[in-house]
Write an enzyme that holds these catalytic residues in place. Structure first.
Site, PDB file in Angstrom:
ATOM      1  N   ARG A  97      11.880  -1.130  -9.474  1.00 48.36           N
ATOM      2  CA  ARG A  97      10.978  -1.771 -10.659  1.00 48.36           C
ATOM      3  C   ARG A  97      11.523  -3.006 -11.004  1.00 48.36           C
ATOM      4  O   ARG A  97      11.558  -3.269 -11.975  1.00 48.36           O
ATOM      5  CB  ARG A  97      11.189  -0.800 -11.700  1.00 48.36           C
ATOM      6  CG  ARG A  97      10.425   0.617 -11.351  1.00 48.36           C
ATOM      7  CD  ARG A  97      10.123   1.405 -12.524  1.00 48.36           C
ATOM      8  NE  ARG A  97       9.355   2.470 -12.405  1.00 48.36           N
ATOM      9  CZ  ARG A  97       8.100   2.817 -12.005  1.00 48.36           C
ATOM     10  NH1 ARG A  97       7.196   1.802 -11.789  1.00 48.36           N
ATOM     11  NH2 ARG A  97       7.674   4.003 -11.775  1.00 48.36           N
ATOM     12  N   GLY A 101      10.439  -4.537  -3.982  1.00 47.74           N
ATOM     13  CA  GLY A 101       9.528  -3.990  -3.015  1.00 47.74           C
ATOM     14  C   GLY A 101       8.396  -5.341  -2.847  1.00 47.74           C
ATOM     15  O   GLY A 101       7.795  -5.503  -1.881  1.00 47.74           O
ATOM     16  N   TYR A 135       1.476   0.191  -3.918  1.00 49.45           N
ATOM     17  CA  TYR A 135       0.724  -0.355  -2.785  1.00 49.45           C
ATOM     18  C   TYR A 135      -0.509  -1.025  -3.306  1.00 49.45           C
ATOM     19  O   TYR A 135      -1.038  -1.974  -2.910  1.00 49.45           O
ATOM     20  CB  TYR A 135       0.716   0.347  -1.554  1.00 49.45           C
ATOM     21  CG  TYR A 135       1.992   0.636  -0.872  1.00 49.45           C
ATOM     22  CD1 TYR A 135       2.950  -0.327  -0.639  1.00 49.45           C
ATOM     23  CD2 TYR A 135       2.321   2.124  -0.529  1.00 49.45           C
ATOM     24  CE1 TYR A 135       4.300   0.193   0.137  1.00 49.45           C
ATOM     25  CE2 TYR A 135       3.534   2.407   0.227  1.00 49.45           C
ATOM     26  CZ  TYR A 135       4.380   1.485   0.469  1.00 49.45           C
ATOM     27  OH  TYR A 135       5.638   1.578   1.099  1.00 49.45           O
TER      28      TYR A 135
END
Length: 162
Positions: A97, A101, A135
Site C-alpha cells: 500500500r 506494486g 490489478y
C-alpha cells in the site's frame, strides 16, 4: 514511511541470495513453500547467463529489498506481437500500500512498450481478493473464461517416453 523513496531496478547476479529470500517469502505467502525448487545455481544459470530465460525487477527501500517482479517475453500470434509474462509479483507485507506494486507494474509497462509489446499477462489466485482489486485498479482485465493448463515434469516425461 510514505515519505521514503523506494527504487525499482534490474536485478543482477550479485542479487541471487536476495531473490532466493524473496522467492521463499512468496512461496510461503502462496501457501506452497514445498513447491519452490529454485536454487542459487539454477537462478544464476537461467537469469544471468548469456541468454537469460527471465528477468527480475527488485524494489528497494534504503538499499533493503522489499519486493520483486519476475517476467519473461512471450509472443501472441493473435496480435503478431511480443508481450510480457509476469511470473511473480511480491511485496513484503509491511511495505504494501505504498505504491511499490504500482511502480513495478509501471516499469513492466515501460519494458513492454520498449519491445513493441501488445500486452502483459499473468495469473492470480482466485481467492486473492486484494491482489485482484489491485490489478483491476491498475487497469487489468480479470479474464474468467480461460483456465491455466499445465503439463508438469512427470506428465511431460510420460508423453515423451516409449
Amino acid at each position: 514511511m510514505h515519505n521514503q523513496q523506494f527504487l525499482i531496478r534490474d536485478a543482477n547476479v550479485s542479487d541471487i541470495s536476495t531473490i532466493m529470500e524473496l522467492l521463499k517469502l512468496k512461496a510461503k505467502f502462496d501457501g506452497c513453500p514445498d513447491f519452490l525448487k529454485a536454487t542459487p545455481q539454477k537462478l544464476e544459470e537461467t537469469l544471468f547467463s548469456e541468454k537469460p530465460l527471465a528477468f527480475v525487477l527488485l524494489a528497494e527501500l534504503d538499499k533493503n529489498p522489499i519486493g520483486f517482479a519476475s517476467y519473461h517475453q512471450i509472443y501472441s500470434t493473435f496480435l503478431a506481437q511480443p508481450g510480457i509474462w509476469l511470473d511473480d509479483l511480491y511485496i513484503k507485507a509491511e511495505y504494501r500500500r505504498l505504491g511499490v506494486g504500482e511502480a513495478l507494474i509501471k516499469r513492466l509497462c515501460q519494458i513492454t512498450q520498449k519491445i513493441g509489446g501488445g500486452r502483459i499477462d499473468w495469473t492470480v489466485a482466485v481467492n486473492n481478493t486484494l491482489a485482484i482489486q489491485f490489478y483491476e485498479k491498475m487497469g487489468a482485465q480479470i479474464i474468467q473464461r480461460v483456465r491455466l493448463c499445465r503439463l508438469d515434469r512427470e506428465a511431460i516425461s510420460q508423453r515423451t517416453s516409449a
